[in-house]
Scaffold this motif. Structure first.
Motif, mmCIF file in Angstrom:
data_model
loop_
_atom_site.group_PDB
_atom_site.id
_atom_site.type_symbol
_atom_site.label_atom_id
_atom_site.label_comp_id
_atom_site.label_asym_id
_atom_site.label_seq_id
_atom_site.Cartn_x
_atom_site.Cartn_y
_atom_site.Cartn_z
ATOM 1 N N LEU A 675 -5.376 11.866 23.299
ATOM 2 C CA LEU A 675 -4.781 13.022 22.640
ATOM 3 C C LEU A 675 -4.483 12.648 21.186
ATOM 4 O O LEU A 675 -3.635 11.788 20.916
ATOM 5 C CB LEU A 675 -3.498 13.434 23.365
ATOM 6 N N ARG A 676 -5.193 13.271 20.251
ATOM 7 C CA ARG A 676 -5.030 12.978 18.822
ATOM 8 C C ARG A 676 -4.102 14.023 18.206
ATOM 9 O O ARG A 676 -4.366 15.228 18.261
ATOM 10 C CB ARG A 676 -6.378 12.967 18.120
ATOM 11 N N CYS A 677 -3.030 13.512 17.586
ATOM 12 C CA CYS A 677 -2.000 14.377 17.019
ATOM 13 C C CYS A 677 -1.965 14.200 15.496
ATOM 14 O O CYS A 677 -2.173 13.083 14.987
ATOM 15 C CB CYS A 677 -0.624 14.036 17.599
ATOM 16 N N ALA A 678 -1.670 15.289 14.833
ATOM 17 C CA ALA A 678 -1.626 15.268 13.356
ATOM 18 C C ALA A 678 -2.935 14.671 12.833
ATOM 19 O O ALA A 678 -4.017 15.059 13.247
ATOM 20 C CB ALA A 678 -0.403 14.506 12.879
ATOM 21 N N ILE A 681 -2.483 9.882 14.521
ATOM 22 C CA ILE A 681 -1.658 9.479 15.667
ATOM 23 C C ILE A 681 -2.448 9.745 16.950
ATOM 24 O O ILE A 681 -3.067 10.809 17.099
ATOM 25 C CB ILE A 681 -0.321 10.245 15.700
ATOM 26 N N ALA A 682 -2.457 8.786 17.863
ATOM 27 C CA ALA A 682 -3.163 8.917 19.137
ATOM 28 C C ALA A 682 -2.207 8.611 20.285
ATOM 29 O O ALA A 682 -1.419 7.661 20.218
ATOM 30 C CB ALA A 682 -4.366 7.976 19.186
ATOM 31 N N VAL A 683 -2.275 9.426 21.318
ATOM 32 C CA VAL A 683 -1.485 9.213 22.538
ATOM 33 C C VAL A 683 -2.467 9.057 23.689
ATOM 34 O O VAL A 683 -3.334 9.902 23.900
ATOM 35 C CB VAL A 683 -0.515 10.383 22.808
ATOM 36 N N ARG A 684 -2.338 7.962 24.409
ATOM 37 C CA ARG A 684 -3.243 7.706 25.532
ATOM 38 C C ARG A 684 -2.460 7.109 26.684
ATOM 39 O O ARG A 684 -1.284 6.755 26.549
ATOM 40 C CB ARG A 684 -4.341 6.738 25.112
ATOM 41 N N LYS A 685 -3.160 6.976 27.812
ATOM 42 C CA LYS A 685 -2.542 6.376 28.987
ATOM 43 C C LYS A 685 -2.825 4.884 29.001
ATOM 44 O O LYS A 685 -3.956 4.459 28.787
ATOM 45 C CB LYS A 685 -3.070 7.016 30.278
ATOM 46 N N SER A 686 -1.790 4.105 29.297
ATOM 47 C CA SER A 686 -1.949 2.659 29.379
ATOM 48 C C SER A 686 -2.443 2.278 30.760
ATOM 49 O O SER A 686 -2.632 3.124 31.638
ATOM 50 C CB SER A 686 -0.617 1.970 29.075
ATOM 51 N N GLY A 687 -2.640 0.990 31.002
ATOM 52 C CA GLY A 687 -3.094 0.518 32.307
ATOM 53 C C GLY A 687 -2.111 0.841 33.404
ATOM 54 O O GLY A 687 -2.491 1.001 34.564
ATOM 55 N N GLY A 695 -0.610 4.517 15.966
ATOM 56 C CA GLY A 695 -0.836 5.133 14.660
ATOM 57 C C GLY A 695 0.047 4.516 13.594
ATOM 58 O O GLY A 695 0.926 3.683 13.864
ATOM 59 N N SER A 696 -0.195 4.919 12.371
ATOM 60 C CA SER A 696 0.587 4.408 11.241
ATOM 61 C C SER A 696 1.944 5.086 11.198
ATOM 62 O O SER A 696 2.095 6.242 11.596
ATOM 63 C CB SER A 696 -0.161 4.655 9.927
ATOM 64 N N LEU A 697 2.928 4.338 10.689
ATOM 65 C CA LEU A 697 4.284 4.856 10.637
ATOM 66 C C LEU A 697 4.375 5.998 9.631
ATOM 67 O O LEU A 697 3.928 5.876 8.493
ATOM 68 C CB LEU A 697 5.251 3.738 10.258
ATOM 69 N N SER A 698 4.936 7.097 10.086
ATOM 70 C CA SER A 698 5.110 8.280 9.236
ATOM 71 C C SER A 698 6.132 9.186 9.910
ATOM 72 O O SER A 698 6.593 8.920 11.030
ATOM 73 C CB SER A 698 3.778 9.007 9.038
ATOM 74 N N ASP A 699 6.464 10.267 9.217
ATOM 75 C CA ASP A 699 7.403 11.223 9.804
ATOM 76 C C ASP A 699 6.831 11.829 11.084
ATOM 77 O O ASP A 699 7.553 12.025 12.069
ATOM 78 C CB ASP A 699 7.733 12.318 8.791
ATOM 79 N N ARG A 705 6.825 10.314 18.662
ATOM 80 C CA ARG A 705 7.406 9.286 19.527
ATOM 81 C C ARG A 705 8.716 9.763 20.145
ATOM 82 O O ARG A 705 8.998 9.501 21.329
ATOM 83 C CB ARG A 705 7.647 8.005 18.729
ATOM 84 N N GLU A 706 9.522 10.465 19.354
ATOM 85 C CA GLU A 706 10.784 10.977 19.886
ATOM 86 C C GLU A 706 10.542 11.970 21.022
ATOM 87 O O GLU A 706 11.237 11.953 22.044
ATOM 88 C CB GLU A 706 11.587 11.631 18.760
#
Length: 715
Positions: A675-678, A681-687, A695-699, A705-706
């Motif tokens: 799942l690619r956000c903005a 930023i990428a959100v995926r499932k871990s093992g 992703g890189s730190l940003s607002d 993350r919150e």
């Protein structure tokens, strides 16, 4: 220690036979399904014979023969005396299914494995449950909770969840991951990592066709046969997938005003349709909403002719017709009779909608290429006449005479000529026996009528008296008002029982059934010139869907499909997969990780609990001591406990998280399972199947993350 779980297949392992499994949770024994096949092969039940009296509870998952066909026989003749748990539709539809079997068999043979009364007895001992109803067992099963969930293949079909302590055991066979015309999809995917998942490999090597394409091909082949003046026979089970098929055909017939007769032919057709029309709450949301808004019942079946006999079928106007008849196996019933008549005409079509049971006539006809000739055994009841009838009556008369003689020998007659002979003797007379005579016996009776002359062959000349102990007042007998309260139930089973009684009365009222008869059996060879076609309307999850679930124990499927799914699970899903054979006891206790610990006050004072649903979680550091009965003592550590990593507890799907991001104004799209956000930023499932963010730190990163952490419980 932990909960002990053992599974022993009694049938339906490494084969496509009936389903029957012994599940032992600690000392409590479940029988998961109690199936049989349409051949009613008694040898298949041999593993059940020794364990039937020890069963504590029976869980039924579906209403067809493969899942409950042996229940009447097991209760009547094998000593099965446990409470049967199932949903309301399984109780009613299964009742009608076994009625149809019994009536179909007794119409052409002297069927004695079970009777209609045995069927009534079996289903009167059921405890009906609703979906998602948590039912705690009592007595020996104290601490065990059973819960039914929709399996989505048959009406009332069930996935069973058995909970002991904090561990879940899931029994899921013959489920459907697709939503259909009358049923919702299964909820199996909503379960989070059960301790043990028992499922089947029946469809592991198959894939479901596209529904729209399949439905169109289904209609095309039927209408093409009708246009060529041919008949169409669909062998079906009265409690099975026929509901999905007949609903589709009825809607098409009504919309296009087709005048060709569409017939549903089975002994219990009235009872089945009446029950289905009153069970809309067990169907999908669309049917429920349509009924609430327009008061339209889709199972009114306005274009379907309901027939319970061949006579009613023959009274329909001549010409082509479509007949859905029982049984699907073609072993008996109206479907077999029609097949014998229609198979010789090339214009006709026999359309199979599900794979037939192994060893049946329908299975022989479903092979590729179709057989050029099949041997069929035909049974028929013929009334006795002439010398055979006379011999039968003489034999029955002899048996009745022997029965009377045996009864008279067991209860010897004491002749009496007057009332004085029957009066009790005085104490002196009864205590002083005469020489060569037996001592007189004091006889007590309820009522004696003066002047009553006792026949010489009368055993007991007394009329019984019953004491009426009911209390009365000036208005008459005092009653308990609770005895006259009508209890409201989720589904009124009395109507189904009344329909069953009506079927019995109609059968018993048939004078030909009461007359002496014999069974004439002939073997004939049939050359099937009609078209034989199979189209998949089984409603089972296909191989692709089955492979996406976490399986521990595989049952019910051919040896090839079982091994195929096992290797897939070992490689991609779970390192522990078991495939027990019939009679093999499989101990899966090692897969469970629940232990009972005794915590000291010193440890409890330093524990910080966090709420998680109905439970509270916390880190506990200590040393496990020696076993004390059923508890393991947890002792405090010497010194400072080591630090531990933060653990995210819960289950969140990417699709659900995408919807959450959309509500917060953050655009997100799927790309390769991530799942690619903005922008970066990428959100995926871990093992460990948890969601992680990269992703890189940003607002935007901190905002995503919150939101992600808010969906988990952090311990």
């Amino acid at each position: 220690m932990g909960t002990s779980v053992q599974l022993t297949p009694l049938a339906g392992a490494h084969s496509e036979g009936p389903l029957c499994y012994l599940l032992q949770v600690d000392d409590f024994r479940f029988l998961l399904d109690c199936g049989w096949n349409d051949v009613f092969d008694v040898s298949l039940l041999q593993p059940l014979v020794s364990v039937a009296p020890t069963i504590d509870a029976v869980l039924l998952s579906h209403s067809d023969t493969l899942h409950l066909g042996a229940l009447p026989y097991a209760i009547a003749k094998l000593g099965l005396n446990a409470t049967v748990y199932c949903t309301h539709p399984i109780r009613s539809m299964g009742h009608m299914q076994m009625y149809d079997h019994c009536l179909s068999r007794t119409a052409v043979s002297h069927f004695d494995l079970f009777s209609l009364d045995d069927v009534d007895t079996a289903f009167s001992n059921t405890c009906p449950l609703k979906y998602s109803q948590h039912f705690p067992l009592q007595g020996k099963g104290q601490g065990i909770i059973i819960t039914p969930f929709p399996a989505a293949r048959l009406l009332g079909g069930t996935i069973w969840k058995i909970t002991k302590d904090t561990e879940d055991i899931i029994y899921a066979v013959d489920f459907n991951h697709r939503k259909e015309r009358h049923l919702n999809a299964t909820v199996l995917e909503s379960f989070t990592r059960p301790a043990v998942l028992i499922t089947d490999a029946y469809n592991a090597l198959n894939s479901q066709p596209v529904r729209r394409q399949r439905d169109q091909e289904f209609l095309d082949i039927i209408l093409r046969t009708l246009r060529s003046s041919g008949n169409v026979l669909l062998p079906v089970e009265p409690s099975g997938r026929v509901l999905e098929i007949i609903l589709y055909l009825d809607q098409h017939w009504s919309q296009h005003r087709i005048n060709v007769p569409l017939v549903f032919l089975t002994y219990v057709v009235g009872s089945v349709t009446d029950f289905v029309k009153s069970s809309l709450e067990w169907m999908n949301d669309a049917i429920g909403k349509a009924f609430e808004q327009n008061r339209e019942n889709p199972f009114a079946l306005r274009s379907v002719k309901l027939c319970t006999s061949r006579k009613q079928l023959e009274e329909l106007p001549p010409g082509p017709r479509v007949v859905l008849a029982s049984m699907a196996s073609l072993e008996t019933g109206f479907a077999k009779e029609l097949f014998l008549e229609w198979a010789v005409d090339p214009k006709n079509l026999v359309l199979f909608t599900e794979r037939a049971q192994v060893g049946t006539l329908a299975r022989q006809l479903q092979v590729e290429p179709p057989p050029k000739i099949v041997k069929i055994t035909i049974s028929k009841k013929v009334l006795l006449v002439g010398e055979e009838l006379e011999a039968y009556e003489r034999e029955q008369s002899r048996l009745r005479e022997e029965a009377r003689n045996a009864a008279s020998q067991q209860e010897p007659v004491q002749p009496a000529s007057s009332s004085d002979d029957l009066m009790p003797s005085s104490p002196d007379e009864s205590s002083t026996p005469s020489e060569g005579k037996q001592q007189a016996v004091t006889v007590h009776h309820d009522i004696f009528i003066d002047g009553f002359t006792v026949p010489a062959d009368t055993v007991a000349p007394m009329f019984p008296v019953y004491d009426d102990s009911n209390e009365r007042d000036e208005y008459g007998e005092i009653i308990n008002p609770d005895d006259f309260v009508i209890k409201e139930e989720f589904m009124d089973y009395s109507q189904t029982q009344a329909n069953a009684n009506n079927i019995k009365l109609e059968t018993e009222g048939d004078t030909s059934a009461e007359k002496p008869s014999k069974v004439v059996t002939t073997d004939t060879a049939v050359v099937p010139l009609c078209a034989l076609t199979f189209m998949d309307f089984e409603g089972r999850a296909d191989g692709r869907s089955i492979k996406s679930i976490l399986a521990h124990v595989l049952i019910h499927g051919s040896a090839e499909s079982t091994e195929h799914l096992k290797q897939h699970c070992l490689k991609n899903v779970c390192p522990f997969v078991y495939t027990p054979r019939v009679g093999e006891n499989m101990n899966v206790t090692s897969d469970l990780n629940a232990y009972k610990l005794r915590l000291t006050e010193r440890i409890m004072s330093s524990v910080l609990f966090r709420k998680l649903g109905d439970y509270e979680l916390a880190w506990v550091d200590g040393e496990i001591g020696q076993n004390e009965e059923d508890l393991l003592p947890l002792l405090p550590l010497d010194g400072t406990p080591p630090p531990h990593k933060t653990v995210f507890v819960g289950d969140l799907r990417l699709a659900d998280f995408k919807q959450l991001l959309a509500t917060k104004g953050i655009q997100a799209e799927f790309a390769g399972g991530v799942l690619r956000c903005a922008d970066n930023i990428a959100v995926r499932k871990s093992g460990g199947q948890q969601l992680v963010i990269e992703g890189s730190l940003s607002d935007d990163y901190y905002k995503v993350r919150e939101l992600l952490y808010s969906q988990y419980h952090i311990v």
